[in-house]
Enzyme design. Structure first.
Site, mmCIF file in Angstrom:
data_model
loop_
_atom_site.group_PDB
_atom_site.id
_atom_site.type_symbol
_atom_site.label_atom_id
_atom_site.label_comp_id
_atom_site.label_asym_id
_atom_site.label_seq_id
_atom_site.Cartn_x
_atom_site.Cartn_y
_atom_site.Cartn_z
ATOM 1 N N LYS A 99 43.940 51.133 30.707
ATOM 2 C CA LYS A 99 43.402 49.791 30.466
ATOM 3 C C LYS A 99 42.094 49.791 29.703
ATOM 4 O O LYS A 99 41.875 48.986 28.809
ATOM 5 C CB LYS A 99 43.133 49.112 31.815
ATOM 6 C CG LYS A 99 44.258 48.257 32.297
ATOM 7 C CD LYS A 99 43.869 47.599 33.609
ATOM 8 C CE LYS A 99 44.476 48.368 34.757
ATOM 9 N NZ LYS A 99 44.325 47.671 36.060
ATOM 10 N N PHE A 145 35.654 44.419 41.766
ATOM 11 C CA PHE A 145 37.080 44.313 41.505
ATOM 12 C C PHE A 145 37.320 44.446 40.013
ATOM 13 O O PHE A 145 36.500 44.027 39.204
ATOM 14 C CB PHE A 145 37.632 42.987 42.037
ATOM 15 C CG PHE A 145 37.656 42.972 43.536
ATOM 16 C CD1 PHE A 145 38.789 43.380 44.213
ATOM 17 C CD2 PHE A 145 36.532 42.607 44.258
ATOM 18 C CE1 PHE A 145 38.803 43.401 45.597
ATOM 19 C CE2 PHE A 145 36.542 42.622 45.635
ATOM 20 C CZ PHE A 145 37.683 43.029 46.313
ATOM 21 N N GLU A 146 38.466 45.008 39.695
ATOM 22 C CA GLU A 146 38.767 45.277 38.300
ATOM 23 C C GLU A 146 38.691 44.022 37.446
ATOM 24 O O GLU A 146 38.320 44.064 36.283
ATOM 25 C CB GLU A 146 40.168 45.869 38.228
ATOM 26 C CG GLU A 146 40.395 46.718 37.022
ATOM 27 C CD GLU A 146 41.767 47.342 37.089
ATOM 28 O OE1 GLU A 146 41.850 48.525 37.391
ATOM 29 O OE2 GLU A 146 42.747 46.613 36.843
ATOM 30 N N SER A 147 39.011 42.895 38.041
ATOM 31 C CA SER A 147 38.995 41.651 37.269
ATOM 32 C C SER A 147 37.580 41.215 36.924
ATOM 33 O O SER A 147 37.390 40.263 36.197
ATOM 34 C CB SER A 147 39.683 40.542 38.058
ATOM 35 O OG SER A 147 39.044 40.358 39.305
ATOM 36 N N SER A 170 34.019 45.213 34.009
ATOM 37 C CA SER A 170 34.153 46.068 35.186
ATOM 38 C C SER A 170 34.553 47.476 34.775
ATOM 39 O O SER A 170 34.062 48.460 35.335
ATOM 40 C CB SER A 170 35.147 45.464 36.186
ATOM 41 O OG SER A 170 36.445 45.428 35.646
#
Lengths: 297, 259, 297, 259
Positions: free
Chosen positions: A102, B55-57, B89
């Site tokens: 990602k 958090f990844e978001s 992040s």
């Protein structure tokens, strides 16, 4: 100023067979599903797709025979289960799936958004065989970095909350989550299509210019499509339609049933509103509710 | 629908508890949804109140009291000190700000390397897995990582079908050779026990087994040989009843644990 | 969580002689003046300064003998007039001024904020003699780019609207103008000091997390300093103090008068509040007014 | 304090008018404060309503009806469709979105190269100038650029003290050699006239002189020879009275023009 407000049919029309398309949305949020349905109806072929974390969005395009190659970190139903049409097409050798972490993908979109052809990253990868990653030596300290080739697709499609007819695009105030990636995705392409929940007046945009994420000069077409991300969520406007996603997961295991789904919901729908009617108002409105909807309400 | 409290601890609860114990107060942890998230909240509500959960978001330091069903879900935002983007992040990993990360695995080998790409040959796989997501970034860059995985023979393999995410690669010195900044996996936590990596060889070794778990069962479910098995195998510490209750309260609808 | 709320004296103390400092603020907005006064009072020497568009902020540090070298696009009173202390020190060979285009500087801060050592840019420069710019060939298409060395200073100081005691920093809602650069500046350094107009509760931060621009994990010290950017503006909280800026421009032409200014306003002030008293409440409050203040009001 | 309207056009007003005429409808222009900003608003209020004005501070397409005193000032925000950052606005140059930019100059040579760094030797200058700011970025990247400068012999020089911002560098082909994407300066507008660059040599040439300005005066104030001087020199077009009024209304307090 020139209006950029098009019908969905017209907006998607410029996409060419064999062309590359970046798809906005991340995980289960804000994939531009209505636009993808239209791409399927227009029978685009041999597309090269770019995305971050994908799901039913790309799986449907694969099932409908539109896709030649994919760049994404994952096309999945959840953290453990890959999307089935992807899995089938991949195992049959019908698509090329370039799977990348990602972080690398987000950097590649950002580099594309800046119109630079590559970006260095601190070495964090075993990079053998990845054609979008090369070694690069710093001209300053001689250390080794990795160079990531940027994504600069022909077309980007994202789904946002609102825009004026000229293409000034805004997210709702709670815009901060993964949205930046959608902005990078939108800016990375030569031609940018934005579907929105609402077309608003230019005055509404001017009331709150700090929330504008894309100025008209970077947008080529805007299309108003309520519930345009269904069955995915659109932040606080509506939640994801878990039961429809479960339904898709169930039927997509069987190619014949998946084909019927595409016939019934996409090819057999004359428009996005036709599709929404098939989903039904009760379901759609329940997605905006903060309360659990009981039974057949 | 809440069920009445049961004093028998489940495998999920053991994993969550064991993972929560690895949090140090002040850790900045990148947390995915699922068991790691419950473990993180449990740690923050008990011995690590100053842990920062990212958090990844892009949600930083959320204090949600009930569980969200996905990383992008808005319930997590309430009580957060910052919301930003996936890009931000993940950038914290590159900056070295994140010092604890969690990983899952479809296949894991003795060196803690993970496959989440394919089962079978890469070009003609039997099963296509969802892929790396952000795991590779976490495994490469976070100072410390912890792997949470169900203990099954088809997952604990001698040779991975594909190396998606690096652990210690070929053993001691490999991470350095590839220039990976993080220190590599610290522990593997399964439904059967807790495992560490031998300092000299970087191969997996048994630290403790959960209550009622036999060594035979673990060996049966592991496709490689452990580097080290203690002569007297410790039993994994159990959570105190209040802590078990805390864990259960965090996920009353059993979205993630005991589902 | 550990408090990071310090006194100004303590916050600035870690800056070392010969160290490098990035200074937030752009043009006539939000330079961290109170912190710079404290640096002058603590008699830091041989500093290397990094900034975007600078003015009295850097000029004062030069006049006080704190500076060895500067990286900035300009240190100026307006588009046509350079700051006088800078000009004098430069012409006497007492400082090195590495002047670089703004775009390059913003990219260098951004690269520093991402902890990468350099960033490629499409060739836009005649770059002879600039030690922060090297040629770089793309490993993908073989084309020539320029590589910019990133800025990664020891310390960054920015001025913002508010923060909690743990160092979660927010701008007011109208945060969108040049502020991004301040965020890059803050993130580029190993040690980050943020002065703010107000320390607020953690609950206030949590009420509006989308406006947080720096999380506590990237901040080392926060200091509450009302009017901390004076005589520069702090967005809609207060305007720049044009008459004080004019006054500085006038007196700074004469080294003796400038020296007296430093004595009177900085060395002779025991604290920032002492300085603010010298400016006077009527003047300070008038800067927040939307009406013209008449006469001696 | 507004003064009563005067029908005699000033040099500043001529420059603003001439600059405004170079806007094409639909141009995306990066506009600095000062005369270019007034010219941009005048164009937008008349023949180029669809021009998009981007301020360096990140304000897009502002529609302010009165003048702000600095690029970061908030009055400009009202009526804007987007506010973003210095970083974003300068990125638009790199992306090629900006097709019109304005430049000032402390010194300019026959090829439209600009010095805004030093007067005198670089290491031991007589006067230190404020520097490039964003000018170099604009000059290098914007498709078209226009230079606004007071016409004085000490500014119009044969040889610059320092080349800060490239025009046509050494003449035809030089920009291509250095790989600069923009086309180079289109016009130079001064208080005496309007100038263009000869297609073959890229040296400055006279296009028109403002009313009442003699060729002798221009030659006297120019430190280099023009490539081309028309036999019959056109007089710069004058604004219609309404347009002159528009220009004056934009800056009633004479912050930028006639100050």
């Amino acid at each position: 100023m020139k209006t950029k407000n098009f019908l969905l049919k017209e907006a998607v029309f410029p996409i060419k067979n064999g062309g590359s398309i970046a798809i906005g949305g991340t995980a289960l949020r804000r994939h531009p599903m209505a636009a993808l349905h239209e791409i399927i109806r227009q029978k685009k072929r041999d597309l090269v797709l770019f995305g971050t974390i994908n799901a039913v969005d790309i799986d449907l395009l694969i099932a409908a025979g539109c896709v030649k190659e994919i760049y994404s970190s994952a096309v999945q139903f959840d953290n453990e289960i890959s999307a089935y049409a992807l899995e089938k097409a991949f195992s049959e050798g019908n698509i090329i799936f370039n799977q990348q972490p990602k972080k690398i993908i987000t950097e590649q979109f950002r580099a594309g958004a800046s119109s630079i052809d590559f970006i260095p990253l601190r070495k964090s990868e075993i990079m053998e065989g990845n054609k979008y990653i090369q070694k690069l030596v710093s001209p300053f300290n001689g250390e080794e970095y990795i160079a990531l080739k940027s994504f600069q697709p022909d077309v980007a499609i994202i789904h946002a909350h609102k825009a004026d007819q000229y293409g000034n695009v805004q997210f709702d105030a709670n815009r901060s989550l993964e949205d930046d990636i959608d902005i990078f995705i939108a800016e990375s392409a030569k031609h940018t299509i934005v579907t929105v929940e609402q077309i608003v007046s230019e005055a509404a945009i001017e009331d709150d210019p700090a929330n504008t994420v894309l100025p008209a000069s970077l947008v080529d077409a805007v299309v108003e499509i309520p519930y345009g991300a269904h069955p995915f969520s659109c932040d606080e406007r509506y939640e994801k339609d878990s039961s429809h996603l479960e339904y898709y997961k169930k039927i997509s295991k069987e190619p014949a049933e998946l084909n019927k789904y595409i016939q019934d919901y996409i090819l057999g729908s004359s428009s996005w509103y036709d599709y929404l009617n098939k989903i039904g108002m009760a379901r759609l409105l329940s997605l905006s509710s903060r309360q659990e909807v009981s039974g057949n309400a | 629908m809440k069920q009445s409290v049961n004093n028998v601890i489940t495998a999920d609860e053991m994993m969550v508890f064991a993972a929560s114990q690895l949090f140090k107060d002040g850790d900045v942890a990148l947390v995915g949804t699922g068991l790691p998230m419950i473990a993180a909240y449990a740690a923050k509500q008990t011995h690590a109140p100053n842990a920062v959960l990212v958090f990844e978001s892009g949600i930083m330091d959320a204090k949600a009291s009930h569980m969200a069903s996905g990383v992008g879900d808005f319930p997590l935002v309430h009580g957060a000190v910052k919301t930003s983007s996936l890009f931000d992040s993940l950038s914290l990993l590159q900056k070295g700000t994140i010092n604890l990360g969690f990983l899952g695995a479809a296949e894991i080998d003795a060196y803690g390397n993970i496959n989440s790409t394919v089962i079978g040959d890469y070009q003609t796989p039997k099963v296509r897995l969802p892929g790396s997501g952000g795991a590779n970034d976490i495994a490469s860059m976070a100072e410390r990582t912890v792997i949470l995985v169900k203990h099954q023979k088809r997952k604990f393999v001698e040779k991975l079908n594909y190396l998606t995410t690096p652990g210690y690669i070929d053993g001691a010195g490999s991470r350095e050779k590839y220039g990976l900044p993080g220190q590599g996996p610290e522990k593997v936590i399964t439904d059967l026990g807790v495992f560490y990596f031998d300092a000299a060889t970087k191969r997996m070794s048994i630290e403790s087994l959960h209550p009622q778990v036999s060594l035979e069962k673990v060996i049966e479910e592991t496709g490689f040989e452990f580097q080290h098995i203690p002569e007297e195998i410790p039993v994994t510490e159990m959570p105190k009843p209040e802590l078990l209750q805390t864990i259960r309260d965090l996920d009353p609808d059993k979205i993630y644990i005991n589902k």
